[in-house]
Design an enzyme around this catalytic site. Structure first.
Site, PDB file in Angstrom:
ATOM      1  N   PRO A  26       0.683  -1.061  -0.120  1.00 22.10           N
ATOM      2  CG  PRO A  26      -0.077  -0.279   2.172  1.00 22.10           C
ATOM      3  CD  PRO A  26       0.424  -2.171   1.656  1.00 22.10           C
ATOM      4  CB  THR A  28      -0.441   7.402   0.863  1.00 18.46           C
ATOM      5  OG1 THR A  28      -0.916   7.039   1.451  1.00 18.46           O
ATOM      6  CG2 THR A  28      -0.622   8.861   0.731  1.00 18.46           C
ATOM      7  N   GLY A  59      -3.710   3.104   0.997  1.00 18.85           N
ATOM      8  CA  GLY A  59      -4.470   3.404   2.305  1.00 18.85           C
ATOM      9  C   GLY A  59      -6.027   4.253   1.550  1.00 18.85           C
ATOM     10  CD  GLN A 101      -3.208  -0.021   4.412  1.00 16.94           C
ATOM     11  OE1 GLN A 101      -3.361   1.247   3.888  1.00 16.94           O
ATOM     12  NE2 GLN A 101      -2.046  -0.435   4.953  1.00 16.94           N
ATOM     13  CG  HIS A 177      -2.830   1.381   7.872  1.00 20.00           C
ATOM     14  ND1 HIS A 177      -1.878   0.508   8.373  1.00 20.00           N
ATOM     15  CD2 HIS A 177      -2.729   1.922   6.448  1.00 20.00           C
ATOM     16  CE1 HIS A 177      -1.199   1.610   8.091  1.00 20.00           C
ATOM     17  NE2 HIS A 177      -1.412   2.349   7.222  1.00 20.00           N
ATOM     18  CE1 TYR A 182      -1.693   7.986   9.429  1.00 15.43           C
ATOM     19  CE2 TYR A 182      -0.453   5.554   8.101  1.00 15.43           C
ATOM     20  CZ  TYR A 182      -0.324   7.100   8.692  1.00 15.43           C
ATOM     21  OH  TYR A 182       0.269   7.628   7.905  1.00 15.43           O
ATOM     22  NE  ARG A 229       1.734  -2.960   4.417  1.00 13.73           N
ATOM     23  CZ  ARG A 229       2.694  -1.963   4.952  1.00 13.73           C
ATOM     24  NH1 ARG A 229       2.229  -0.618   5.173  1.00 13.73           N
ATOM     25  NH2 ARG A 229       4.187  -1.850   3.849  1.00 13.73           N
ATOM     26  N   GLY A 298      12.473  -3.273   2.140  1.00 10.25           N
ATOM     27  CA  GLY A 298      13.936  -2.872   1.726  1.00 10.25           C
ATOM     28  C   GLY A 298      14.272  -4.645   1.275  1.00 10.25           C
ATOM     29  N   GLY A 319       7.651  -2.301  -2.343  1.00 11.91           N
ATOM     30  CA  GLY A 319       6.879  -0.249  -1.889  1.00 11.91           C
ATOM     31  C   GLY A 319       7.413   0.323  -3.327  1.00 11.91           C
TER      32      GLY A 319
END
Length: 362
Positions: A26, A28, A59, A101, A177, A182, A229, A298, A319
């Protein structure tokens, strides 16, 4: 002897047979219309990346209250459902699978982003360090309003309603999420949750909201089309916990009872050990969860294949590599060079750094 598994091996995820184990994480990107409606530019972005075994969408705020960034696509009204329908159709036409998400930012917002200029909500009235981006520019975070006990069912209903909207929009499933500082993560951690009621204090109480949200979302989708997640190492958004090993170990064990599509653990934060609280050992978490396990942060083709071969993960989410390489599975299969992501364009809007990265066929 069976052939060794790699990142390109097929895998079953819930009811779905996926062609590879690459997950688009996911991400943004702040490209929606100002009303939080997905647009044609987003359709092309997701269409380009349909070769992923699974796409997890950026998200999507589950309500106007859940918004924390400008130009993020929501999932709570008819216009947003229609916008997302164009995206899911485009991905399905290319043979892909896509989960949405579900996101509520909690205190990581600002009155400039909230309906009627209201205060953001949180488990406790604790101001986060840092600043928030709005359409009017950067502002310091404010002290949020602590949710009343009687308001908790409303938060759960926001997630349930958004899950139903995602079903109407044609998604293949949803991811809850619970990461990155958050709202659900704020309830989980004792650094942000100072409540003295049934949703605070003991680990089981702090995990209660997440588990009730999972139950509500699963009532819409069936649990085998729901993922969760979490980010046990991540200090992002001024989040921390005094005993993350106990907190996240408890949550992983409790999630076993749902028979979820997957548990998605981001390893972001491992480069700054201890920043989110005492040291956390990922190797102790993996054996506690009995289902499909996705990891992230990574990884390369080689390190992802090693993680799968050593049973440290079943799938790996990428990502930045998916931002810059819409045909990432093909590049991995051909051991081809990778495009470099341009961080300056991650959130700026427009096509640059969004839909204009070259394919191998170019």
């Amino acid at each position: 002897m069976s052939e060794a598994l790699t990142i390109l091996s097929p895998v079953k995820l819930g009811p779905y047979d996926l062609p590879n184990r690459l997950v688009m994480a996911p991400l943004t990107r702040c490209r929606a219309d100002s009303g939080g409606v997905p647009n044609a530019l987003m359709v092309e972005y997701y269409r380009q990346r349909a070769g992923a075994g699974l796409i997890i969408s950026e998200g999507a705020p589950v309500s106007p209250q859940g918004k924390g960034y400008p130009y993020t696509p929501g999932i709570y009204n008819d216009a947003q459902i229609q916008g997302w329908q164009a995206i899911t159709s485009a991905v399905h036409e290319r043979g892909g699978r896509i989960f949405l998400q579900l996101w509520h930012v909690g205190r990581i917002s600002h009155p400039a982003l909230q309906p009627d200029g209201a205060l953001p909500v949180a488990p406790s009235a604790l101001k986060p360090a840092g600043q928030v981006l709005t359409e009017q520019g950067l502002f310091d975070f404010v002290t949020p309003r602590a949710l009343e006990l009687a308001e908790i069912p409303m938060i759960i209903e926001q997630f349930r309603h958004a899950a139903d909207c995602a079903r109407q929009a044609g998604f293949d499933g949803v991811e809850i999420h619970g990461a990155n500082g958050y709202l659900l993560d704020q309830f989980l951690r004792d650094g942000t949750n100072r409540r003295a009621d049934a949703y605070g204090g003991a680990t089981a109480n702090r995990a209660r909201l997440l588990l009730e949200v999972v139950e509500a979302v699963a009532s819409v989708w069936g649990s085998d089309k729901v993922g969760v997640r979490l980010s046990p190492l991540q200090p992002f958004n001024d989040i921390r916990d005094s005993d993350p090993q106990a907190t996240f170990g408890y949550v992983a064990e409790q999630l076993n009872r749902f028979n979820l599509a997957y548990l998605h653990i981001t390893e972001m934060g491992k480069e700054a050990p201890g920043a989110a609280g005492p040291a956390f050992n990922l190797d102790e978490l993996r054996p506690l969860y009995n289902g499909t396990y996705i990891t992230n942060a990574g990884y390369t083709a080689e390190t992802a294949t090693a993680a799968i071969a050593e049973n440290r993960a079943d799938l790996v989410a990428f990502g930045k590599l998916f931002i810059a390489n819409p045909d990432l599975p093909e590049r991995f299969a051909r051991n081809a060079p990778l495009n470099e992501p341009d961080a300056d364009t991650f959130y700026q809007g427009g096509t640059q750094g969004y839909t204009d990265y070259p394919f191998l066929s170019d």
